[in-house]
Design a protein around this motif. Structure first.
Motif, PDB file in Angstrom:
ATOM      1  N   THR A   1     -14.746  -3.834  17.662  1.00 44.94           N
ATOM      2  CA  THR A   1     -13.896  -3.803  16.365  1.00 44.94           C
ATOM      3  C   THR A   1     -12.264  -4.653  16.824  1.00 44.94           C
ATOM      4  N   LYS A   2     -12.416  -5.882  15.740  1.00 44.23           N
ATOM      5  CA  LYS A   2     -11.052  -6.581  15.768  1.00 44.23           C
ATOM      6  C   LYS A   2      -9.631  -5.948  15.662  1.00 44.23           C
TER       7      LYS A   2
ATOM      8  N   ALA B   1       0.992  25.573  11.054  1.00 46.73           N
ATOM      9  CA  ALA B   1       1.565  24.421  10.859  1.00 46.73           C
ATOM     10  C   ALA B   1       1.053  23.324  11.856  1.00 46.73           C
ATOM     11  N   ALA B   2       1.764  22.057  10.882  1.00 43.95           N
ATOM     12  CA  ALA B   2       0.439  21.058  11.682  1.00 43.95           C
ATOM     13  C   ALA B   2       1.373  18.968  12.396  1.00 43.95           C
ATOM     14  N   MET B   3       0.825  18.844  12.780  1.00 45.06           N
ATOM     15  CA  MET B   3       1.547  17.396  13.016  1.00 45.06           C
ATOM     16  C   MET B   3       1.163  15.874  12.615  1.00 45.06           C
ATOM     17  N   LEU B   4       1.254  15.384  12.209  1.00 50.18           N
ATOM     18  CA  LEU B   4       0.578  14.453  11.084  1.00 50.18           C
ATOM     19  C   LEU B   4       1.370  13.143  12.149  1.00 50.18           C
ATOM     20  N   VAL B   5       1.028  12.300  12.996  1.00 45.80           N
ATOM     21  CA  VAL B   5       1.376  11.358  13.423  1.00 45.80           C
ATOM     22  C   VAL B   5       0.388   9.783  13.614  1.00 45.80           C
ATOM     23  N   ASP B   6       1.182   9.080  12.516  1.00 46.47           N
ATOM     24  CA  ASP B   6       0.095   7.547  12.635  1.00 46.47           C
ATOM     25  C   ASP B   6       0.228   6.438  13.465  1.00 46.47           C
ATOM     26  N   GLN B   7       0.399   6.941  14.012  1.00 43.06           N
ATOM     27  CA  GLN B   7      -0.072   5.323  15.420  1.00 43.06           C
ATOM     28  C   GLN B   7      -0.481   6.589  16.580  1.00 43.06           C
ATOM     29  N   PHE B   8      -0.947   6.048  17.624  1.00 47.66           N
ATOM     30  CA  PHE B   8      -2.089   6.669  19.175  1.00 47.66           C
ATOM     31  C   PHE B   8      -2.313   5.702  19.439  1.00 47.66           C
ATOM     32  N   GLU B   9      -2.699   6.084  20.819  1.00 45.73           N
ATOM     33  CA  GLU B   9      -3.759   4.686  21.641  1.00 45.73           C
ATOM     34  C   GLU B   9      -4.391   5.386  21.947  1.00 45.73           C
TER      35      GLU B   9
ATOM     36  N   SER C   1      -6.120   6.060  10.602  1.00 46.00           N
ATOM     37  CA  SER C   1      -5.877   4.732  11.587  1.00 46.00           C
ATOM     38  C   SER C   1      -6.227   4.873  13.341  1.00 46.00           C
ATOM     39  N   LEU C   2      -7.842   5.542  12.394  1.00 47.50           N
ATOM     40  CA  LEU C   2      -8.757   5.267  13.387  1.00 47.50           C
ATOM     41  C   LEU C   2      -9.057   4.237  14.813  1.00 47.50           C
ATOM     42  N   LEU C   3      -8.545   3.168  13.471  1.00 48.53           N
ATOM     43  CA  LEU C   3      -9.562   1.707  13.849  1.00 48.53           C
ATOM     44  C   LEU C   3      -8.719   0.673  12.639  1.00 48.53           C
ATOM     45  N   PRO C   4      -8.603  -0.410  12.833  1.00 47.63           N
ATOM     46  CA  PRO C   4      -8.150  -1.332  11.601  1.00 47.63           C
ATOM     47  C   PRO C   4      -8.355  -1.067  10.665  1.00 47.63           C
TER      48      PRO C   4
ATOM     49  N   THR D   1      -7.768  -5.294  23.903  1.00 50.74           N
ATOM     50  CA  THR D   1      -6.975  -6.167  24.061  1.00 50.74           C
ATOM     51  C   THR D   1      -6.234  -6.464  22.809  1.00 50.74           C
ATOM     52  N   ALA D   2      -6.331  -8.387  23.069  1.00 53.09           N
ATOM     53  CA  ALA D   2      -4.530  -8.346  21.844  1.00 53.09           C
ATOM     54  C   ALA D   2      -5.889  -8.940  20.767  1.00 53.09           C
ATOM     55  N   GLU D   3      -7.237  -9.283  20.371  1.00 50.50           N
ATOM     56  CA  GLU D   3      -8.131  -9.375  19.837  1.00 50.50           C
ATOM     57  C   GLU D   3      -8.965  -7.895  19.849  1.00 50.50           C
ATOM     58  N   ALA D   4      -9.329  -7.042  20.574  1.00 49.81           N
ATOM     59  CA  ALA D   4     -10.444  -6.757  20.378  1.00 49.81           C
ATOM     60  C   ALA D   4      -9.969  -4.753  20.211  1.00 49.81           C
ATOM     61  N   ILE D   5     -10.655  -4.151  19.823  1.00 54.03           N
ATOM     62  CA  ILE D   5     -10.921  -2.529  20.961  1.00 54.03           C
ATOM     63  C   ILE D   5     -12.338  -2.385  21.114  1.00 54.03           C
ATOM     64  N   THR D   6     -12.597  -2.300  22.038  1.00 58.89           N
ATOM     65  CA  THR D   6     -13.995  -2.360  22.806  1.00 58.89           C
ATOM     66  C   THR D   6     -14.474  -0.872  23.334  1.00 58.89           C
TER      67      THR D   6
END
Length: 285
Positions: A80-81, A27-35, A152-155, A44-49
Protein backbone atom coordinates in the motif's frame (compact mmCIF):
# COMPACT_ATOMS: atom_id res chain seq x y z
CA UNK A 1 5.22 -12.80 16.41
CA UNK A 2 3.77 -9.31 16.19
CA UNK A 3 4.24 -6.32 18.45
CA UNK A 4 2.20 -3.14 18.22
CA UNK A 5 3.56 0.32 18.91
CA UNK A 6 0.82 2.85 19.61
CA UNK A 7 0.72 6.57 20.26
CA UNK A 8 -1.00 7.26 23.57
CA UNK A 9 -0.44 11.01 23.70
CA UNK A 10 -3.94 11.93 22.51
CA UNK A 11 -5.92 8.78 23.16
CA UNK A 12 -9.26 9.48 24.85
CA UNK A 13 -10.92 6.80 26.93
CA UNK A 14 -14.41 5.82 25.95
CA UNK A 15 -17.09 4.45 28.20
CA UNK A 16 -19.38 1.83 26.81
CA UNK A 17 -21.74 3.25 24.20
CA UNK A 18 -19.69 6.38 23.48
CA UNK A 19 -17.52 7.33 20.56
CA UNK A 20 -17.82 6.20 16.96
CA UNK A 21 -19.44 2.94 17.94
CA UNK A 22 -20.37 1.01 21.08
CA UNK A 23 -17.22 -0.58 22.43
CA UNK A 24 -17.74 -3.94 24.14
CA UNK A 25 -15.82 -3.35 27.38
CA UNK A 26 -16.84 -1.10 30.26
CA UNK A 27 -13.80 1.10 29.58
CA UNK A 28 -11.82 1.17 26.37
CA UNK A 29 -9.05 3.20 24.84
CA UNK A 30 -9.11 4.55 21.29
CA UNK A 31 -5.71 5.29 19.73
CA UNK A 32 -5.35 7.03 16.42
CA UNK A 33 -1.74 6.13 15.55
CA UNK A 34 0.06 2.82 15.63
CA UNK A 35 2.86 0.90 13.96
CA UNK A 36 3.10 -2.86 13.52
CA UNK A 37 6.49 -4.40 14.32
CA UNK A 38 6.62 -7.80 12.68
CA UNK A 39 8.92 -9.73 10.34
CA UNK A 40 5.94 -9.86 7.98
CA UNK A 41 5.52 -6.07 7.77
CA UNK A 42 7.93 -3.58 6.24
CA UNK A 43 7.61 0.21 6.33
CA UNK A 44 9.40 2.44 3.84
CA UNK A 45 8.92 6.10 3.00
CA UNK A 46 6.90 5.06 -0.05
CA UNK A 47 4.87 2.05 1.01
CA UNK A 48 3.77 -0.47 3.64
CA UNK A 49 4.38 -4.05 2.54
CA UNK A 50 2.97 -7.06 4.37
CA UNK A 51 3.18 -10.80 3.90
CA UNK A 52 0.12 -12.90 4.66
CA UNK A 53 -0.37 -16.64 4.58
CA UNK A 54 -3.94 -17.74 4.00
CA UNK A 55 -4.52 -21.16 5.50
CA UNK A 56 -7.47 -23.32 4.55
CA UNK A 57 -8.34 -26.93 3.75
CA UNK A 58 -8.89 -28.90 0.59
CA UNK A 59 -11.34 -31.77 0.55
CA UNK A 60 -11.08 -34.85 -1.64
CA UNK A 61 -13.45 -37.77 -1.88
CA UNK A 62 -12.12 -41.25 -2.48
CA UNK A 63 -13.84 -43.94 -4.49
CA UNK A 64 -15.08 -45.58 -1.31
CA UNK A 65 -16.85 -42.34 -0.37
CA UNK A 66 -14.43 -41.39 2.37
CA UNK A 67 -13.42 -37.72 2.57
CA UNK A 68 -9.80 -36.68 2.98
CA UNK A 69 -9.01 -33.23 4.40
CA UNK A 70 -5.67 -31.68 3.51
CA UNK A 71 -4.36 -28.42 4.99
CA UNK A 72 -3.32 -25.94 2.30
CA UNK A 73 -1.94 -22.43 2.34
CA UNK A 74 -1.41 -19.59 -0.11
CA UNK A 75 1.03 -16.74 0.47
CA UNK A 76 0.07 -13.20 -0.48
CA UNK A 77 1.96 -9.93 -0.51
CA UNK A 78 0.08 -6.65 -0.01
CA UNK A 79 1.67 -3.32 -0.82
CA UNK A 80 0.00 0.00 0.00
CA UNK A 81 1.39 3.38 -0.99
CA UNK A 82 1.75 5.72 1.98
CA UNK A 83 0.93 8.83 -0.04
CA UNK A 84 -2.84 9.17 -0.26
CA UNK A 85 -3.82 10.05 -3.85
CA UNK A 86 -6.10 12.88 -4.86
CA UNK A 87 -9.12 10.89 -5.96
CA UNK A 88 -12.13 11.59 -8.11
CA UNK A 89 -15.31 9.53 -8.24
CA UNK A 90 -17.43 9.54 -11.38
CA UNK A 91 -20.96 8.22 -10.99
CA UNK A 92 -23.01 6.70 -13.77
CA UNK A 93 -26.40 8.17 -12.91
CA UNK A 94 -25.03 11.22 -11.08
CA UNK A 95 -28.39 13.00 -11.16
CA UNK A 96 -30.46 10.13 -9.77
CA UNK A 97 -31.66 9.40 -6.25
CA UNK A 98 -28.47 7.57 -5.30
CA UNK A 99 -26.10 10.02 -6.95
CA UNK A 100 -27.60 13.19 -5.48
CA UNK A 101 -27.94 11.64 -2.01
CA UNK A 102 -24.32 10.47 -1.99
CA UNK A 103 -22.95 13.82 -3.18
CA UNK A 104 -25.26 15.77 -0.85
CA UNK A 105 -24.29 13.61 2.12
CA UNK A 106 -20.57 14.08 1.55
CA UNK A 107 -20.98 17.83 1.06
CA UNK A 108 -23.01 18.07 4.28
CA UNK A 109 -20.19 16.36 6.15
CA UNK A 110 -17.48 18.38 4.42
CA UNK A 111 -19.09 21.73 5.26
CA UNK A 112 -20.49 20.75 8.67
CA UNK A 113 -24.08 21.57 7.70
CA UNK A 114 -26.71 21.10 10.42
CA UNK A 115 -30.47 21.19 9.87
CA UNK A 116 -33.66 21.14 11.89
CA UNK A 117 -36.23 18.35 11.73
CA UNK A 118 -39.30 17.59 13.84
CA UNK A 119 -37.04 15.40 16.02
CA UNK A 120 -34.58 18.27 16.57
CA UNK A 121 -31.27 19.44 15.14
CA UNK A 122 -29.43 16.91 12.98
CA UNK A 123 -25.70 16.88 12.33
CA UNK A 124 -24.02 15.02 9.46
CA UNK A 125 -21.92 11.94 10.12
CA UNK A 126 -20.58 8.87 8.40
CA UNK A 127 -22.39 6.35 10.61
CA UNK A 128 -22.84 3.15 8.63
CA UNK A 129 -19.53 3.56 6.81
CA UNK A 130 -17.21 0.63 7.44
CA UNK A 131 -14.06 2.73 7.13
CA UNK A 132 -15.27 5.96 8.75
CA UNK A 133 -17.45 4.81 11.64
CA UNK A 134 -16.06 1.51 12.88
CA UNK A 135 -13.14 0.47 15.05
CA UNK A 136 -10.92 -2.58 15.36
CA UNK A 137 -9.57 -4.13 18.54
CA UNK A 138 -5.76 -4.42 18.53
CA UNK A 139 -5.12 -5.67 22.06
CA UNK A 140 -5.10 -4.85 25.76
CA UNK A 141 -3.04 -2.16 27.45
CA UNK A 142 -2.76 -2.26 31.25
CA UNK A 143 -6.21 -3.77 31.61
CA UNK A 144 -7.95 -1.62 29.02
CA UNK A 145 -9.09 -2.81 25.63
CA UNK A 146 -7.36 -0.84 22.85
CA UNK A 147 -9.13 -0.03 19.60
CA UNK A 148 -8.10 1.89 16.48
CA UNK A 149 -10.33 3.57 13.88
CA UNK A 150 -10.73 1.32 10.88
CA UNK A 151 -9.54 4.13 8.61
CA UNK A 152 -6.18 4.26 10.43
CA UNK A 153 -5.26 0.69 9.47
CA UNK A 154 -3.80 1.88 6.17
CA UNK A 155 -3.51 5.22 4.38
CA UNK A 156 -7.00 5.96 3.04
CA UNK A 157 -8.69 8.74 1.12
CA UNK A 158 -10.93 10.93 3.27
CA UNK A 159 -14.48 11.07 1.84
CA UNK A 160 -14.53 14.86 2.26
CA UNK A 161 -11.57 15.13 -0.13
CA UNK A 162 -13.23 13.24 -2.99
CA UNK A 163 -14.01 15.18 -6.17
CA UNK A 164 -17.34 14.12 -7.67
CA UNK A 165 -18.46 14.08 -11.28
CA UNK A 166 -20.24 11.74 -13.66
CA UNK A 167 -22.92 11.16 -16.24
CA UNK A 168 -26.70 11.24 -16.42
CA UNK A 169 -29.21 11.09 -19.25
CA UNK A 170 -30.95 14.01 -17.54
CA UNK A 171 -29.18 17.36 -17.80
CA UNK A 172 -30.77 18.71 -14.62
CA UNK A 173 -28.28 20.29 -12.20
CA UNK A 174 -27.72 18.38 -8.97
CA UNK A 175 -29.60 20.86 -6.78
CA UNK A 176 -32.79 20.45 -8.81
CA UNK A 177 -32.18 16.71 -9.17
CA UNK A 178 -31.84 16.44 -5.38
CA UNK A 179 -35.22 18.12 -4.99
CA UNK A 180 -36.70 15.75 -7.57
CA UNK A 181 -35.30 12.74 -5.67
CA UNK A 182 -37.12 13.73 -2.43
CA UNK A 183 -34.66 11.85 -0.24
CA UNK A 184 -32.96 14.49 1.93
CA UNK A 185 -34.78 16.71 4.44
CA UNK A 186 -35.94 19.99 2.91
CA UNK A 187 -33.94 22.26 5.21
CA UNK A 188 -30.79 20.30 4.42
CA UNK A 189 -31.56 20.56 0.70
CA UNK A 190 -31.86 24.33 0.93
CA UNK A 191 -28.41 24.61 2.48
CA UNK A 192 -26.88 22.28 -0.11
CA UNK A 193 -28.21 24.22 -3.11
CA UNK A 194 -25.25 26.65 -3.29
CA UNK A 195 -22.83 23.71 -3.47
CA UNK A 196 -24.82 21.63 -5.98
CA UNK A 197 -26.56 24.08 -8.33
CA UNK A 198 -23.52 24.38 -10.60
CA UNK A 199 -22.87 20.63 -10.71
CA UNK A 200 -24.28 19.42 -14.03
CA UNK A 201 -23.90 15.81 -15.19
CA UNK A 202 -22.04 14.96 -18.37
CA UNK A 203 -24.26 13.50 -21.12
CA UNK A 204 -24.83 9.77 -20.79
CA UNK A 205 -25.45 6.86 -23.11
CA UNK A 206 -29.13 6.10 -23.62
CA UNK A 207 -30.34 2.93 -25.34
CA UNK A 208 -34.09 2.35 -25.00
CA UNK A 209 -33.54 -1.37 -25.58
CA UNK A 210 -31.66 -1.68 -22.29
CA UNK A 211 -33.29 0.86 -19.99
CA UNK A 212 -36.73 0.87 -18.34
CA UNK A 213 -39.40 2.66 -20.38
CA UNK A 214 -40.13 5.14 -17.57
CA UNK A 215 -36.69 6.69 -18.09
CA UNK A 216 -37.48 7.91 -21.60
CA UNK A 217 -38.84 11.30 -20.52
CA UNK A 218 -35.62 12.03 -18.63
CA UNK A 219 -33.36 11.34 -21.63
CA UNK A 220 -32.53 14.93 -22.53
CA UNK A 221 -28.76 14.76 -22.05
CA UNK A 222 -27.39 11.96 -24.22
CA UNK A 223 -24.31 11.09 -26.23
CA UNK A 224 -25.21 10.58 -29.87
CA UNK A 225 -23.42 8.50 -32.48
CA UNK A 226 -22.43 4.88 -32.94
CA UNK A 227 -21.49 2.67 -30.01
CA UNK A 228 -17.79 3.14 -30.69
CA UNK A 229 -18.25 6.92 -30.86
CA UNK A 230 -20.12 6.84 -27.56
CA UNK A 231 -17.35 4.81 -25.90
CA UNK A 232 -14.72 7.26 -27.15
CA UNK A 233 -16.79 10.16 -25.77
CA UNK A 234 -16.91 8.51 -22.33
CA UNK A 235 -13.17 7.86 -22.39
CA UNK A 236 -12.58 11.52 -23.27
CA UNK A 237 -14.84 12.58 -20.38
CA UNK A 238 -12.74 10.55 -17.93
CA UNK A 239 -9.45 11.97 -19.22
CA UNK A 240 -10.78 15.54 -19.14
CA UNK A 241 -12.21 15.14 -15.62
CA UNK A 242 -8.92 13.77 -14.33
CA UNK A 243 -6.91 16.57 -15.93
CA UNK A 244 -9.32 19.38 -14.94
CA UNK A 245 -9.10 18.48 -11.25
CA UNK A 246 -5.45 17.35 -11.25
CA UNK A 247 -6.42 13.90 -9.96
CA UNK A 248 -4.16 10.92 -9.32
CA UNK A 249 -6.94 8.34 -9.49
CA UNK A 250 -10.48 8.14 -10.85
CA UNK A 251 -13.00 5.55 -9.63
CA UNK A 252 -16.18 4.93 -11.60
CA UNK A 253 -19.29 3.64 -9.83
CA UNK A 254 -22.64 2.56 -11.22
CA UNK A 255 -25.61 4.27 -9.54
CA UNK A 256 -27.98 4.41 -12.53
CA UNK A 257 -31.17 2.59 -13.43
CA UNK A 258 -30.86 -1.18 -13.60
CA UNK A 259 -30.38 -2.35 -17.17
CA UNK A 260 -32.07 -5.40 -18.58
CA UNK A 261 -30.28 -8.73 -18.61
CA UNK A 262 -27.96 -9.39 -21.53
CA UNK A 263 -26.86 -12.94 -22.24
CA UNK A 264 -23.17 -13.71 -22.57
CA UNK A 265 -22.70 -14.65 -26.22
CA UNK A 266 -19.53 -16.30 -27.48
CA UNK A 267 -17.70 -14.03 -29.88
CA UNK A 268 -19.78 -10.99 -28.88
CA UNK A 269 -19.30 -10.15 -25.21
CA UNK A 270 -17.60 -13.16 -23.63
CA UNK A 271 -14.20 -11.47 -23.45
CA UNK A 272 -13.00 -7.89 -23.25
CA UNK A 273 -11.47 -8.07 -26.72
CA UNK A 274 -14.64 -9.53 -28.23
CA UNK A 275 -16.76 -6.87 -26.53
CA UNK A 276 -14.63 -4.04 -27.90
CA UNK A 277 -14.74 -5.59 -31.37
CA UNK A 278 -18.54 -5.91 -31.12
CA UNK A 279 -18.77 -2.24 -30.16
CA UNK A 280 -16.74 -1.34 -33.24
CA UNK A 281 -19.20 -3.37 -35.37
CA UNK A 282 -22.11 -1.62 -33.61
CA UNK A 283 -23.61 -4.94 -32.53
CA UNK A 284 -27.11 -4.76 -31.01
CA UNK A 285 -26.09 -6.58 -27.81
Amino acid sequence: PVSLTVSLTSSPRFQKGQGLCSLPSSAAMLVDQFEVQSPNVEYTAEAITSQYEYKTTKLERKEDGKFVVRPTSVKYQFKTKRTVPKMGVMLVGLGGNNGTTLVGGVLANKHGITWMTKEGVKTPNYFGSLTQASTLRVGNYEGEEVYVPFKSLLPMVEPNDIVFGGWDISGMNLADAMERAKVLDWELQQQLVPYMKDMVPLPGIYDANFIAANQGERATNIIKGSKSEQVEAVRAHIREFKAAHDLDRVVILWTANTERYAAVVEGINDTADNLLAAIERDEAE
